[in-house]
Design a protein around this motif. Structure first.
Motif, PDB file in Angstrom:
ATOM      1  N   LYS A  45       0.839  -1.195   0.000  1.00  0.00           N
ATOM      2  CA  LYS A  45       0.000   0.000   0.000  1.00  0.00           C
ATOM      3  C   LYS A  45       0.881   1.255   0.000  1.00  0.00           C
ATOM      4  N   PRO A  46       0.719   2.143  -0.988  1.00  0.00           N
ATOM      5  CA  PRO A  46       1.558   3.353  -0.996  1.00  0.00           C
ATOM      6  C   PRO A  46       1.151   4.333   0.099  1.00  0.00           C
ATOM      7  N   ALA A  47       2.113   5.138   0.536  1.00  0.00           N
ATOM      8  CA  ALA A  47       1.789   6.181   1.529  1.00  0.00           C
ATOM      9  C   ALA A  47       0.979   7.273   0.826  1.00  0.00           C
ATOM     10  N   PHE A  48       0.142   7.943   1.557  1.00  0.00           N
ATOM     11  CA  PHE A  48      -0.713   8.978   0.967  1.00  0.00           C
ATOM     12  C   PHE A  48      -0.401  10.326   1.623  1.00  0.00           C
ATOM     13  N   PHE A  49      -0.119  11.334   0.790  1.00  0.00           N
ATOM     14  CA  PHE A  49       0.170  12.675   1.313  1.00  0.00           C
ATOM     15  C   PHE A  49      -0.788  13.698   0.713  1.00  0.00           C
ATOM     16  N   ALA A  50      -1.434  14.472   1.556  1.00  0.00           N
ATOM     17  CA  ALA A  50      -2.254  15.591   1.074  1.00  0.00           C
ATOM     18  C   ALA A  50      -2.219  16.671   2.138  1.00  0.00           C
ATOM     19  N   ALA A  51      -2.084  17.926   1.706  1.00  0.00           N
ATOM     20  CA  ALA A  51      -2.070  19.049   2.656  1.00  0.00           C
ATOM     21  C   ALA A  51      -3.459  19.180   3.284  1.00  0.00           C
ATOM     22  N   PRO A  52      -3.578  19.833   4.450  1.00  0.00           N
ATOM     23  CA  PRO A  52      -4.913  20.130   4.971  1.00  0.00           C
ATOM     24  C   PRO A  52      -5.679  20.921   3.900  1.00  0.00           C
ATOM     25  N   PRO A  53      -7.011  20.703   3.772  1.00  0.00           N
ATOM     26  CA  PRO A  53      -7.771  21.327   2.682  1.00  0.00           C
ATOM     27  C   PRO A  53      -7.486  22.817   2.473  1.00  0.00           C
ATOM     28  N   LYS A  54      -7.345  23.576   3.555  1.00  0.00           N
ATOM     29  CA  LYS A  54      -7.107  25.025   3.423  1.00  0.00           C
ATOM     30  C   LYS A  54      -5.792  25.333   2.715  1.00  0.00           C
ATOM     31  N   LEU A  55      -4.826  24.424   2.839  1.00  0.00           N
ATOM     32  CA  LEU A  55      -3.528  24.657   2.214  1.00  0.00           C
ATOM     33  C   LEU A  55      -3.392  23.946   0.864  1.00  0.00           C
ATOM     34  N   CYS A  56      -4.516  23.369   0.394  1.00  0.00           N
ATOM     35  CA  CYS A  56      -4.518  22.798  -0.952  1.00  0.00           C
ATOM     36  C   CYS A  56      -4.765  23.913  -1.958  1.00  0.00           C
ATOM     37  N   THR A  57      -5.645  24.850  -1.610  1.00  0.00           N
ATOM     38  CA  THR A  57      -5.884  25.987  -2.510  1.00  0.00           C
ATOM     39  C   THR A  57      -4.695  26.950  -2.398  1.00  0.00           C
ATOM     40  N   ASP A  58      -4.564  27.825  -3.391  1.00  0.00           N
ATOM     41  CA  ASP A  58      -3.390  28.707  -3.504  1.00  0.00           C
ATOM     42  C   ASP A  58      -3.078  29.437  -2.191  1.00  0.00           C
ATOM     43  N   ASN A  59      -1.810  29.450  -1.846  1.00  0.00           N
ATOM     44  CA  ASN A  59      -1.391  30.160  -0.623  1.00  0.00           C
ATOM     45  C   ASN A  59       0.084  30.509  -0.708  1.00  0.00           C
ATOM     46  N   GLY A  60       0.526  31.429   0.131  1.00  0.00           N
ATOM     47  CA  GLY A  60       1.919  31.877   0.094  1.00  0.00           C
ATOM     48  C   GLY A  60       2.874  30.852   0.681  1.00  0.00           C
ATOM     49  N   LEU A  61       2.382  30.052   1.631  1.00  0.00           N
ATOM     50  CA  LEU A  61       3.253  29.085   2.292  1.00  0.00           C
ATOM     51  C   LEU A  61       3.855  28.093   1.299  1.00  0.00           C
ATOM     52  N   MET A  62       3.041  27.668   0.321  1.00  0.00           N
ATOM     53  CA  MET A  62       3.532  26.672  -0.646  1.00  0.00           C
ATOM     54  C   MET A  62       4.662  27.263  -1.503  1.00  0.00           C
ATOM     55  N   ILE A  63       4.606  28.568  -1.722  1.00  0.00           N
ATOM     56  CA  ILE A  63       5.653  29.227  -2.523  1.00  0.00           C
ATOM     57  C   ILE A  63       6.925  29.361  -1.678  1.00  0.00           C
ATOM     58  N   ALA A  64       6.744  29.684  -0.381  1.00  0.00           N
ATOM     59  CA  ALA A  64       7.894  29.750   0.536  1.00  0.00           C
ATOM     60  C   ALA A  64       8.559  28.377   0.620  1.00  0.00           C
ATOM     61  N   LEU A  65       7.740  27.339   0.661  1.00  0.00           N
ATOM     62  CA  LEU A  65       8.252  25.968   0.762  1.00  0.00           C
ATOM     63  C   LEU A  65       9.064  25.593  -0.489  1.00  0.00           C
ATOM     64  N   ALA A  66       8.548  25.946  -1.654  1.00  0.00           N
ATOM     65  CA  ALA A  66       9.279  25.668  -2.899  1.00  0.00           C
ATOM     66  C   ALA A  66      10.600  26.444  -2.897  1.00  0.00           C
ATOM     67  N   GLY A  67      10.579  27.654  -2.348  1.00  0.00           N
ATOM     68  CA  GLY A  67      11.805  28.452  -2.227  1.00  0.00           C
ATOM     69  C   GLY A  67      12.800  27.758  -1.308  1.00  0.00           C
TER      70      GLY A  67
END
Ligand code: KG4
Ligand code: ZN
Length: 329
Positions: free
Chosen positions: A284-306
């Motif tokens: 069984k593969p592991a499953f990863f998903a952000a909390p729903p609020k952080l699935c839609t566009d947000n600044g944190l995901m851009i900071a994380l990519a940085g």
């Protein structure tokens, strides 16, 4: 890391039933200075000396005028604060947001999560991506026309539901009961579900919804029962296609993990049904998903990519340019 909503254009786009580039750009330009002030205040950072080491900004993919608004502002702040800039990919931001999410905290994933398959589903993208190590990707397939989120938004509009369509369709679908025999059951297609590739196509589904709606009497169209039944069928059709192709990709590439990201990943039914399908695979593969609020566009995901791409930081800030068609690689 914490995330807070400092600015949102959703109310404005609701009035027009979608995102219009010139309107979105104008709003970005108007909101960004306030968003920055609010973010600094919230993080208790001083405007004069914020004590940060770099600025991350979305270079693409996206709407050219909107990308430039963000880039120009970041260049201005970078020269004021004498900081380097890290240009990042929006789609990768979604992917990393989900991959790093462990409940409410963020963690660097161990090497054992690779190879992984990511399904990124948003208003602009529907992509299946293979990743063998952090920051390296190949696209297995993507939508040939409308994105999954776009399909939610456009079909919601046909049914008279508000923008953004995804949450509205999901909430309305949850109200659907067993339809009484007042109207025949809608029968929507599952486009490309059986094709051997990893591409998607959702514009035919939108057309099928329109044809069904047009074939009904006004009384049926406006009934809560019809709207809820259609919402449920639309959501299920999109989920069926996404789950079937994702599950096949996980098997074919013997992926250790599945990452679900992007605005549509906030959809509870999609999360549940995808996990249920993956639970049947061995191992069984592991499953990863952000909390729903952080699935839609947000600044944190851009900071994380940085954070992941610190090596890409540059002091040559004028060289940063918008790349509307940037691909993850
Ligand atoms: O990632 P995102 O915030 O923006 C883009 O990069 O496009 O995704 C927005 C999309 C919209 O199409 C919206 O309808 C959809 O995500 N969405 C959802 C849900 N929440 C947002 N779709 C289905 N179910 C949801 N709960
Ligand atoms: Zn997005």
């Amino acid at each position: 890391m914490r995330a807070n909503v400092v600015a949102s254009q959703i109310k404005l786009h609701q009035q027009y039933g979608g995102v219009y580039p010139s309107l979105a750009k104008r709003e970005h330009a108007k909101n960004l200075p306030f968003a920055l002030e609010k973010a600094l205040k919230h993080a208790k950072l001083s405007r004069k000396n914020p004590g940060i080491s770099a600025l991350a900004v979305t270079a693409g993919p996206g709407l050219d005028p909107c990308l430039w608004t963000g880039i120009t502002m970041t260049q201005n702040i970078a020269s004021q604060w004498n900081l380097p800039i890290i240009p990042v990919n929006h789609v990768e931001g979604h992917l990393l947001m989900s991959l790093f999410s462990q409940g409410k905290t963020l963690k660097v994933p161990p090497k054992s999560v690779f190879p992984l398959i990511a399904l990124i589903v948003s208003g602009g993208h529907t992509q299946l991506i293979l990743s063998k190590s952090l920051g390296k990707y190949s696209i297995l397939g993507e939508t040939r026309d409308d994105a999954a989120g776009e399909c939610f938004d456009k079909t919601a509009r046909i049914l008279g539901l508000p923008y953004p369509g995804g949450p509205a369709v999901a909430a309305t679908a949850a109200l659907a009961g067993k339809p009484a025999n007042v109207f025949s059951k809608p029968n929507l297609p599952r486009p490309m579900i059986r094709t051997k590739d990893y591409d998607f196509s959702f514009s035919g589904l939108k057309t099928a919804v329109l044809y069904d709606w047009q074939s009904r009497t006004q009384k049926v169209r406006e009934s809560q029962e019809y709207i809820a039944t259609m919402a449920k069928e639309i959501q299920q059709s999109i989920i069926d296609v996404l789950v079937a192709k994702t599950s096949r990709a996980v098997q074919q590439y013997q992926a250790k993990s599945l990452v679900l990201g992007g605005g549509v990943a906030a959809n509870k039914e999609l999360r549940t049904q995808l996990q249920k399908e993956l639970a049947q695979q061995t191992p069984k593969p592991a499953f990863f998903a952000a909390p729903p609020k952080l699935c839609t566009d947000n600044g944190l995901m851009i900071a994380l990519a940085g954070y992941v791409h610190q090596n890409a930081k540059t002091k040559d800030i004028q060289a940063i340019a918008a790349k509307p068609h940037l691909k993850i690689q």
